[in-house]
Design a protein around this motif. Sequence first.
Motif, mmCIF file in Angstrom:
data_model
loop_
_atom_site.group_PDB
_atom_site.id
_atom_site.type_symbol
_atom_site.label_atom_id
_atom_site.label_comp_id
_atom_site.label_asym_id
_atom_site.label_seq_id
_atom_site.Cartn_x
_atom_site.Cartn_y
_atom_site.Cartn_z
ATOM 1 N N HIS A 121 65.042 -6.520 109.227
ATOM 2 C CA HIS A 121 64.405 -7.034 110.444
ATOM 3 C C HIS A 121 64.924 -6.289 111.676
ATOM 4 O O HIS A 121 64.154 -5.804 112.519
ATOM 5 C CB HIS A 121 64.666 -8.543 110.567
ATOM 6 N N GLN A 122 66.262 -6.156 111.775
ATOM 7 C CA GLN A 122 66.860 -5.500 112.951
ATOM 8 C C GLN A 122 66.509 -4.015 113.002
ATOM 9 O O GLN A 122 66.216 -3.466 114.062
ATOM 10 C CB GLN A 122 68.385 -5.675 112.914
ATOM 11 N N VAL A 123 66.538 -3.345 111.817
ATOM 12 C CA VAL A 123 66.261 -1.911 111.786
ATOM 13 C C VAL A 123 64.784 -1.662 112.106
ATOM 14 O O VAL A 123 64.450 -0.713 112.827
ATOM 15 C CB VAL A 123 66.650 -1.296 110.413
ATOM 16 N N ASN A 124 63.904 -2.512 111.599
ATOM 17 C CA ASN A 124 62.470 -2.360 111.901
ATOM 18 C C ASN A 124 62.183 -2.558 113.390
ATOM 19 O O ASN A 124 61.312 -1.910 113.967
ATOM 20 C CB ASN A 124 61.632 -3.333 111.067
ATOM 21 N N LYS A 125 62.945 -3.478 114.012
ATOM 22 C CA LYS A 125 62.812 -3.687 115.456
ATOM 23 C C LYS A 125 63.156 -2.392 116.205
ATOM 24 O O LYS A 125 62.471 -1.981 117.144
ATOM 25 C CB LYS A 125 63.748 -4.822 115.905
ATOM 26 N N SER A 126 64.239 -1.741 115.754
ATOM 27 C CA SER A 126 64.647 -0.466 116.363
ATOM 28 C C SER A 126 63.588 0.609 116.146
ATOM 29 O O SER A 126 63.352 1.449 117.022
ATOM 30 C CB SER A 126 65.986 0.004 115.780
ATOM 31 N N LEU A 127 62.943 0.579 114.976
ATOM 32 C CA LEU A 127 61.897 1.567 114.687
ATOM 33 C C LEU A 127 60.705 1.375 115.635
ATOM 34 O O LEU A 127 60.161 2.342 116.180
ATOM 35 C CB LEU A 127 61.450 1.456 113.222
ATOM 36 N N MET A 128 60.314 0.117 115.854
ATOM 37 C CA MET A 128 59.186 -0.163 116.760
ATOM 38 C C MET A 128 59.536 0.264 118.187
ATOM 39 O O MET A 128 58.727 0.851 118.896
ATOM 40 C CB MET A 128 58.826 -1.649 116.714
ATOM 41 N N HIS A 129 60.770 -0.010 118.567
ATOM 42 C CA HIS A 129 61.226 0.355 119.911
ATOM 43 C C HIS A 129 61.209 1.874 120.071
ATOM 44 O O HIS A 129 60.748 2.412 121.106
ATOM 45 C CB HIS A 129 62.637 -0.203 120.141
ATOM 46 N N ALA A 130 61.692 2.601 119.052
ATOM 47 C CA ALA A 130 61.730 4.070 119.096
ATOM 48 C C ALA A 130 60.320 4.642 119.144
ATOM 49 O O ALA A 130 60.045 5.589 119.888
ATOM 50 C CB ALA A 130 62.476 4.604 117.876
ATOM 51 N N ALA A 131 59.402 4.066 118.352
ATOM 52 C CA ALA A 131 58.013 4.564 118.305
ATOM 53 C C ALA A 131 57.326 4.388 119.658
ATOM 54 O O ALA A 131 56.575 5.256 120.117
ATOM 55 C CB ALA A 131 57.237 3.836 117.214
ATOM 56 N N ARG A 132 57.614 3.249 120.323
ATOM 57 C CA ARG A 132 56.994 2.985 121.636
ATOM 58 C C ARG A 132 57.475 3.979 122.697
ATOM 59 O O ARG A 132 56.751 4.336 123.608
ATOM 60 C CB ARG A 132 57.325 1.557 122.101
ATOM 61 N N ASN A 133 58.751 4.414 122.544
ATOM 62 C CA ASN A 133 59.354 5.260 123.584
ATOM 63 C C ASN A 133 59.495 6.720 123.161
ATOM 64 O O ASN A 133 60.351 7.441 123.679
ATOM 65 C CB ASN A 133 60.738 4.699 123.956
ATOM 66 N N LEU A 134 58.676 7.135 122.209
ATOM 67 C CA LEU A 134 58.760 8.498 121.690
ATOM 68 C C LEU A 134 58.449 9.508 122.804
ATOM 69 O O LEU A 134 57.345 9.495 123.346
ATOM 70 C CB LEU A 134 57.745 8.658 120.547
ATOM 71 N N PRO A 135 59.409 10.392 123.174
ATOM 72 C CA PRO A 135 59.121 11.359 124.245
ATOM 73 C C PRO A 135 58.168 12.451 123.786
ATOM 74 O O PRO A 135 58.085 12.755 122.596
ATOM 75 C CB PRO A 135 60.510 11.948 124.565
#
Length: 472
Positions: A121-135
């Motif tokens: 759950h926590q790692v998937n949250k980080s993945l969603m956050h990273a995908a949203r902020n992909l430079p």
Amino acid sequence: MAKYEQLAAQIRQQIESGIWRAGERMPSLRKQTEHSGMSLMTVMHAYQLLESQGWLIAHPRSGYTVADNIQSVTEPEKAAVETAESVDINSFIFDVLQASRKPYMVNFGFAYPDPGLYPRHQVNKSLMHAARNLPVSNALDNLPPGNDTLRTMIAQRYAAKGVNISPDEIVITAGALEALNLSLQAVTRPGDWVVVESPTFYGALQSLERFGLKALSVRTDPKTGIDLDSLERAFQSHPVKACWLMTNHQNPLGFTLTEGKKRRLISLLKKYQVALIEDDVYSELYAGTEQPLPAKAFDTTGNVMLCSSFSKSLVAGYRIGWVAAGKRAMDIQKLQLMSTLTTSVPIQLALVDYLNTRHYERHLKQLRRTLDKRKKTMCQLLSRTLPPSVEIIHSEGGYFVWLILPQHADAMAIYAQALAENITLAPGDMFSPGTQFNHCLRLNTSFELDERHTQAIHQLSRIIQLHIGHSH
């Protein structure tokens, strides 16, 4: 049977029939070469095999004599160094691993920890956050050697343990296996000799087969690890290019080398100028409070390539690993550019995000406690249910146990019957290019012993009991 084994068997028969008597000098290597028509290397391997089995004694600079206590040699020991000119194991391993994919199986043959132990759950949250902020520049920023921040974080984790590794020598890879394969490619060419443990991680054997390399399997004790005297003899008798070894929580045996053995290993590698590919994927899964150091911690030459990943300690499916490549960091980056080009960018960024949250240390503490408890519970159950003739090898840390059955037992037959009853195992033949571990099994202890898993252990014990009884 290899040529040197045929020659060794022939000489053994000659000794048994009294042609060569106890204490008598054997023909020199050169004479035996002329007499047998075999190469000098083949004769040397045959003599070394007979020496390791107790039939011959080597005398520095003066050849070999027949052992004095030859009458007591009944069952030869496993050879100290076994050679395989070619490795052919891939299709067998593929079949075994495919069986583990079926959802209704009880997976004691599984290579990863129980997936329920991962903080998905926590790692998937980080993945969603990273995908949203992909430079926008992400593809260029994350080309080999990989994301700067992630490499710095990995270097800082090593520094906290007292191991100084520069972020510049770290290359991010698609899992540890890519790190190991790139390291192997960086130091070998097809036809080269590579030392592995005996038994060894089957991925090493698959890689040797894939790259056309020759295996030197060095005798490895289930509790104390690789025999360093035999390793030195392998260096003396073969032009070894690299060793692929696990110094912490070895798969399949589970041992961790002592610090003294790690230091001696590094000095042998330096003396004979052999590269070390150190597979360290289980180092976070120690029991107790003290994390074992990798052998690389004692290296000053840059000749050790330390490979690891987050697959065993955090989440298997993300396939992020790395190699701290020493002086070969640039070679490995170039090889990676020619193969995978780059490791998944969103996943690298997700791990940076997750590692920044400080959840990882809490997760690791909980994971270590759980794995340690489950292994102890499993070993207690195995001790109660298995026949006394089965030796249960278990070490602190990791999540594997190694079962040594009586020599006459057939682990492949046990594996086949267990599979028919929806239980997967890892048979000993997976871990060697030969058949000397066909009386051994590896079990994964990371699953909770609920009713289903407990029942499966009882079933397995019954199958083993049946086969041990039938084989006599």
